[in-house]
Scaffold this motif. Structure first.
Motif, mmCIF file in Angstrom:
data_model
loop_
_atom_site.group_PDB
_atom_site.id
_atom_site.type_symbol
_atom_site.label_atom_id
_atom_site.label_comp_id
_atom_site.label_asym_id
_atom_site.label_seq_id
_atom_site.Cartn_x
_atom_site.Cartn_y
_atom_site.Cartn_z
ATOM 1 N N ILE A 140 -11.866 1.902 -8.808
ATOM 2 C CA ILE A 140 -12.561 2.720 -9.808
ATOM 3 C C ILE A 140 -11.576 3.293 -10.828
ATOM 4 O O ILE A 140 -11.898 3.499 -11.989
ATOM 5 C CB ILE A 140 -13.345 3.867 -9.109
ATOM 6 N N LEU A 141 -10.336 3.521 -10.383
ATOM 7 C CA LEU A 141 -9.331 4.124 -11.242
ATOM 8 C C LEU A 141 -8.398 3.116 -11.901
ATOM 9 O O LEU A 141 -7.524 3.480 -12.677
ATOM 10 C CB LEU A 141 -8.483 5.127 -10.436
ATOM 11 N N LEU A 145 -10.849 15.275 -4.757
ATOM 12 C CA LEU A 145 -11.810 14.190 -4.564
ATOM 13 C C LEU A 145 -11.305 13.211 -3.502
ATOM 14 O O LEU A 145 -12.061 12.791 -2.618
ATOM 15 C CB LEU A 145 -12.064 13.461 -5.885
ATOM 16 N N LEU A 146 -10.036 12.858 -3.577
ATOM 17 C CA LEU A 146 -9.443 12.000 -2.543
ATOM 18 C C LEU A 146 -9.577 12.660 -1.172
ATOM 19 O O LEU A 146 -9.921 12.021 -0.185
ATOM 20 C CB LEU A 146 -7.981 11.733 -2.881
ATOM 21 N N ASN A 147 -9.308 13.952 -1.135
ATOM 22 C CA ASN A 147 -9.390 14.740 0.097
ATOM 23 C C ASN A 147 -10.768 14.637 0.752
ATOM 24 O O ASN A 147 -10.910 14.577 1.978
ATOM 25 C CB ASN A 147 -9.098 16.204 -0.262
ATOM 26 N N THR A 148 -11.816 14.586 -0.093
ATOM 27 C CA THR A 148 -13.181 14.586 0.442
ATOM 28 C C THR A 148 -13.559 13.261 1.100
ATOM 29 O O THR A 148 -14.601 13.191 1.756
ATOM 30 C CB THR A 148 -14.228 14.915 -0.651
ATOM 31 N N TYR A 149 -12.734 12.243 0.962
ATOM 32 C CA TYR A 149 -13.016 11.000 1.688
ATOM 33 C C TYR A 149 -12.941 11.256 3.190
ATOM 34 O O TYR A 149 -13.803 10.811 3.952
ATOM 35 C CB TYR A 149 -12.034 9.896 1.295
ATOM 36 N N LEU A 200 -3.972 7.228 -3.463
ATOM 37 C CA LEU A 200 -4.949 6.329 -2.832
ATOM 38 C C LEU A 200 -4.248 5.119 -2.206
ATOM 39 O O LEU A 200 -4.626 4.673 -1.122
ATOM 40 C CB LEU A 200 -5.992 5.877 -3.853
ATOM 41 N N ARG A 201 -3.226 4.595 -2.886
ATOM 42 C CA ARG A 201 -2.477 3.469 -2.300
ATOM 43 C C ARG A 201 -1.780 3.900 -1.009
ATOM 44 O O ARG A 201 -1.738 3.149 -0.029
ATOM 45 C CB ARG A 201 -1.469 2.918 -3.316
ATOM 46 N N ASN A 202 -1.227 5.112 -1.015
ATOM 47 C CA ASN A 202 -0.605 5.634 0.211
ATOM 48 C C ASN A 202 -1.628 5.731 1.343
ATOM 49 O O ASN A 202 -1.337 5.377 2.492
ATOM 50 C CB ASN A 202 -0.017 7.030 -0.046
ATOM 51 N N LEU A 203 -2.824 6.214 1.006
ATOM 52 C CA LEU A 203 -3.876 6.377 2.006
ATOM 53 C C LEU A 203 -4.333 5.018 2.531
ATOM 54 O O LEU A 203 -4.527 4.838 3.743
ATOM 55 C CB LEU A 203 -5.059 7.149 1.409
ATOM 56 N N GLN A 204 -4.484 4.079 1.639
ATOM 57 C CA GLN A 204 -4.873 2.723 2.044
ATOM 58 C C GLN A 204 -3.845 2.137 3.017
ATOM 59 O O GLN A 204 -4.201 1.555 4.048
ATOM 60 C CB GLN A 204 -4.999 1.824 0.812
ATOM 61 N N MET A 205 -2.567 2.316 2.695
ATOM 62 C CA MET A 205 -1.503 1.801 3.560
ATOM 63 C C MET A 205 -1.534 2.483 4.932
ATOM 64 O O MET A 205 -1.321 1.844 5.964
ATOM 65 C CB MET A 205 -0.145 2.019 2.897
ATOM 66 N N GLN A 244 -4.537 0.256 11.686
ATOM 67 C CA GLN A 244 -5.496 -0.808 11.994
ATOM 68 C C GLN A 244 -6.938 -0.296 11.916
ATOM 69 O O GLN A 244 -7.744 -0.476 12.830
ATOM 70 C CB GLN A 244 -5.195 -1.425 13.364
ATOM 71 N N GLU A 245 -7.212 0.361 10.791
ATOM 72 C CA GLU A 245 -8.568 0.808 10.480
ATOM 73 C C GLU A 245 -9.004 0.095 9.197
ATOM 74 O O GLU A 245 -9.045 0.689 8.109
ATOM 75 C CB GLU A 245 -8.612 2.328 10.301
ATOM 76 N N PRO A 246 -9.327 -1.204 9.324
ATOM 77 C CA PRO A 246 -9.603 -2.021 8.122
ATOM 78 C C PRO A 246 -10.791 -1.547 7.301
ATOM 79 O O PRO A 246 -10.786 -1.692 6.078
ATOM 80 C CB PRO A 246 -9.832 -3.423 8.696
ATOM 81 N N VAL A 247 -11.819 -1.009 7.947
ATOM 82 C CA VAL A 247 -13.004 -0.561 7.202
ATOM 83 C C VAL A 247 -12.619 0.562 6.237
ATOM 84 O O VAL A 247 -12.992 0.546 5.054
ATOM 85 C CB VAL A 247 -14.125 -0.100 8.160
ATOM 86 N N LYS A 248 -11.852 1.532 6.739
ATOM 87 C CA LYS A 248 -11.424 2.636 5.874
ATOM 88 C C LYS A 248 -10.462 2.147 4.795
ATOM 89 O O LYS A 248 -10.523 2.615 3.647
ATOM 90 C CB LYS A 248 -10.768 3.734 6.723
ATOM 91 N N ALA A 249 -9.593 1.211 5.146
ATOM 92 C CA ALA A 249 -8.659 0.662 4.160
ATOM 93 C C ALA A 249 -9.417 -0.007 3.015
ATOM 94 O O ALA A 249 -9.061 0.151 1.839
ATOM 95 C CB ALA A 249 -7.708 -0.323 4.826
ATOM 96 N N VAL A 250 -10.469 -0.733 3.350
ATOM 97 C CA VAL A 250 -11.286 -1.412 2.326
ATOM 98 C C VAL A 250 -12.010 -0.389 1.453
ATOM 99 O O VAL A 250 -12.100 -0.539 0.229
ATOM 100 C CB VAL A 250 -12.289 -2.386 2.986
ATOM 101 N N GLU A 251 -12.533 0.664 2.071
ATOM 102 C CA GLU A 251 -13.232 1.699 1.295
ATOM 103 C C GLU A 251 -12.277 2.393 0.326
ATOM 104 O O GLU A 251 -12.629 2.642 -0.832
ATOM 105 C CB GLU A 251 -13.874 2.718 2.237
ATOM 106 N N VAL A 252 -11.072 2.687 0.786
ATOM 107 C CA VAL A 252 -10.096 3.340 -0.096
ATOM 108 C C VAL A 252 -9.699 2.394 -1.233
ATOM 109 O O VAL A 252 -9.507 2.826 -2.375
ATOM 110 C CB VAL A 252 -8.860 3.812 0.704
ATOM 111 N N ALA A 253 -9.592 1.101 -0.924
ATOM 112 C CA ALA A 253 -9.293 0.112 -1.966
ATOM 113 C C ALA A 253 -10.402 0.110 -3.027
ATOM 114 O O ALA A 253 -10.132 -0.053 -4.224
ATOM 115 C CB ALA A 253 -9.143 -1.272 -1.352
#
Length: 277
Positions: free
Chosen positions: A275-276, A86-90, A250-255, A261-270
């Motif tokens: 949810i978890l 599921l994480l992969n599908t992001y 997910l925390r690794n991906l957010q970091m 410097q892709e804040p939009v994706k960082a916010v989406e991953v957050a």
């Protein structure tokens, strides 16, 4: 709606006056409309229209991912492979769960043919290490440690390069299918595995997949923690849950996105992480 009606609705996105209302209608139709949006993207030469379509597709995929992640958690988060998929599908919405499952199953089969019932736990680990790190050459991605790809199981299986967590996840999934008593352990700055022999008096030990399956003792873990100058905590030695593992991924991906410097994706991953939590 018929296919003809859906295509007519999408064509109205060209009109800036009604585009916002049309977008709302399309979003309400859910992920089933994505193939029509993709077809429209291929047919148009208008860059702005393509961008609108891309944004809509991503919005629908992201909404679907959030729902699937909620379902996974509410069902008990029992399938670690599903959680990581599921994480992969992001990043890779078309990622194939069954393809990941087959890759893990192939590794399991190769290890199974080399294992023997009477093997000592240390020898079982060495056998699995041989398959993972010698035969298939899985290794640490030290050159691009913070790349988002390191959190994507599909990419790690393809490239044979990953971070401590994804390398451990692959190893863990294989070990569990072999009915070996292996679990994940949440250490600060490092993710490892623990092997807890089901033999009276046998001491648990630890496996560092980021260092080609290096076996560590509890004393080694204590020394590692003391070097970090932080207070020791029981969770540094005990098995963690599938939920803990996917949260950490997910925390690794957010970091990774923050560093890129892709804040939009960082916010989406957050948001996915929330949810978890």
């Amino acid at each position: 709606m018929t296919n003809k009606e859906i295509k007519a609705l999408i064509s109205l996105l060209d009109d800036p006056e009604i585009a916002p209302q049309i977008q709302d209608k399309i979003q309400n139709l859910g992920e089933s409309i994505i193939p029509f949006l993709e077809e429209s993207w291929e047919e148009t030469l208008d860059g702005q229209q393509q961008q609108r379509l891309e944004d809509l597709i991503h919005h629908l995929q992201f909404e679907g991912l959030q729902q699937r992640l909620k379902v996974w958690r509410e069902a008990g988060a029992t399938d670690l492979l599903e959680g990581m998929w599921l994480l992969n599908t992001y990043q890779y919405p078309d990622a194939d769960y069954q393809a990941l499952n087959r890759a893990i199953e192939q590794l399991r089969f190769e290890a199974w043919t080399a294992l023997r019932p009477e093997m000592h736990p240390a020898d079982q680990v060495q056998t699995l290490n041989y398959v993972m790190f010698r035969t298939h050459k899985f290794a640490a991605n030290t050159q691009h440690f913070h790349s988002p790809a390191n959190s994507m199981l599909q990419r790690v299986i393809e490239t044979k390069r990953g971070n401590p967590l994804t390398l451990c996840v692959i190893y863990l999934l294989v070990a569990q299918r072999l009915h070996l008593p292996v679990s994940g352990v949440n250490l600060p700055n490092l993710f490892v595995l623990t092997f807890r022999p089901e033999v009276p008096g046998a001491e648990p030990f630890y496996i560092n997949c980021y260092n080609r399956g290096l076996v560590l003792s509890r004393t080694d873990i204590e020394h590692y923690v003391s070097q970090l100058n932080i207070t020791s905590n029981p969770i540094f030695f005990e098995p963690c849950s599938n939920l803990d593992i996917v949260r950490r991924a997910l925390r690794n991906l957010q970091m990774s996105f923050e560093r890129l410097q892709e804040p939009v994706k960082a916010v989406e991953v957050a948001l996915l992480l929330s949810i978890l939590e």
